[in-house]
Design an enzyme around this catalytic site. Structure first.
Site, short mmCIF file in Angstrom:
data_model
loop_
_atom_site.label_atom_id
_atom_site.label_comp_id
_atom_site.label_asym_id
_atom_site.label_seq_id
_atom_site.Cartn_x
_atom_site.Cartn_y
_atom_site.Cartn_z
N ASP A 101 0.85 -1.19 0.00
CA ASP A 101 0.00 0.00 0.00
C ASP A 101 0.88 1.25 0.00
O ASP A 101 2.05 1.20 0.41
CB ASP A 101 -0.88 0.03 1.26
CG ASP A 101 -1.84 -1.14 1.31
OD1 ASP A 101 -2.14 -1.71 0.25
OD2 ASP A 101 -2.29 -1.47 2.43
N1 URA Z 1 -1.19 -5.89 4.06
C1 URA Z 1 -1.71 -4.65 4.03
O1 URA Z 1 -2.74 -4.38 4.62
N2 URA Z 1 -1.03 -3.73 3.32
C2 URA Z 1 0.13 -3.97 2.67
O2 URA Z 1 0.71 -3.05 2.07
C3 URA Z 1 0.65 -5.26 2.73
C4 URA Z 1 -0.03 -6.21 3.43
#
Ligand code: URA
Length: 233
Positions: A101
């Protein structure tokens, strides 16, 4: 091979354009400016064009310490993309093996080898991913057991695969998951009534983020690191 031919193959220019780039002193070999296209160089020579390393085609594999605030896509209307951090010719041909993310930091793998990234990301290979997670509230005692059994995420048919959680502090844990559902870690903690306030990927399979990489820095993977995701001979 001749340096001008090397430039044609790596930068994608004509022989005439390569000669022009050399004349303009934009090319170095092993750190020295070279103006002659006739120079014979090894195929793995350290050649740079405008400060960017050039490599003959062939798969490329990198790890980056992804900084916060960068998106894992080639284009985005609102945020900078991780690709602008790449000082490499042909960076647009790379793709990400397992996105993070925008607000997540840590180990990001980039390659132009589709089969390799498939082995990193495909649910069939159940590649472990370990995250350091910072939480809004103290982690309850049952959380590790719930995650080890599997939790139901909204909108998913099946429960999550058993995941291992190790408490580091009241509000900090290490969590290892074996799949990669959308926003998985954040949704797992939401399912037990907590909220992720910081997320950092430390490892994928046996590949651990190089501590020497500052946020935004990257390096090529070593042969041994690449082999971690190749079929065993
Ligand atoms: N899980 C999440 O919620 N975000 C990420 O970036 C990776 C794993």
């Amino acid at each position: 091979m001749r340096l001008d031919k090397f430039l044609c193959d790596t930068v994608g220019v004509t022989r005439k354009q390569a000669t022009y780039l050399l004349k303009e002193k934009r090319v170095t070999v092993e750190g020295e400016i070279v103006k002659s296209g006739a120079l014979k160089i090894a195929e793995d020579a350290n050649v740079e064009f405008d400060g960017m390393a050039l490599r003959l085609s062939g798969p490329r594999y990198y790890m980056m310490n992804k900084p916060e605030g960068y998106v894992c896509s080639h284009e985005d209307a609102h945020n900078p993309t991780v690709f602008i951090l790449f000082d490499e010719v042909g960076a647009e041909k790379l793709h990400i093996a397992g996105r993070l993310d925008c607000d997540t930091t840590g180990l990001l793998l980039l390659t132009d080898d589709g089969q390799w990234s498939h082995r990193v990301t495909s649910p069939k290979h159940k590649c472990d991913k370990t995250y350091r997670v910072w939480l809004e509230d103290a982690v309850s005692d049952e959380t590790a057991d719930l995650f080890a059994e599997g939790v139901q995420l909204r909108g998913e048919k099946a429960e999550t695969l058993p995941a291992q959680m190790e408490k580091v502090d009241e509000k900090e844990v290490l969590l290892t998951i074996h799949e990669g559902k959308y926003h998985q870690v954040k949704r797992m903690f939401a399912s037990v009534g907590n909220k992720v306030v910081g997320l950092h990927r430390e490892s994928v399979g046996e590949l651990v983020l190089d501590e020497a990489l500052e946020p935004g820095e990257y390096r090529s993977l070593t042969e041994d690191e690449i082999a971690l995701f190749m079929p065993k001979k």
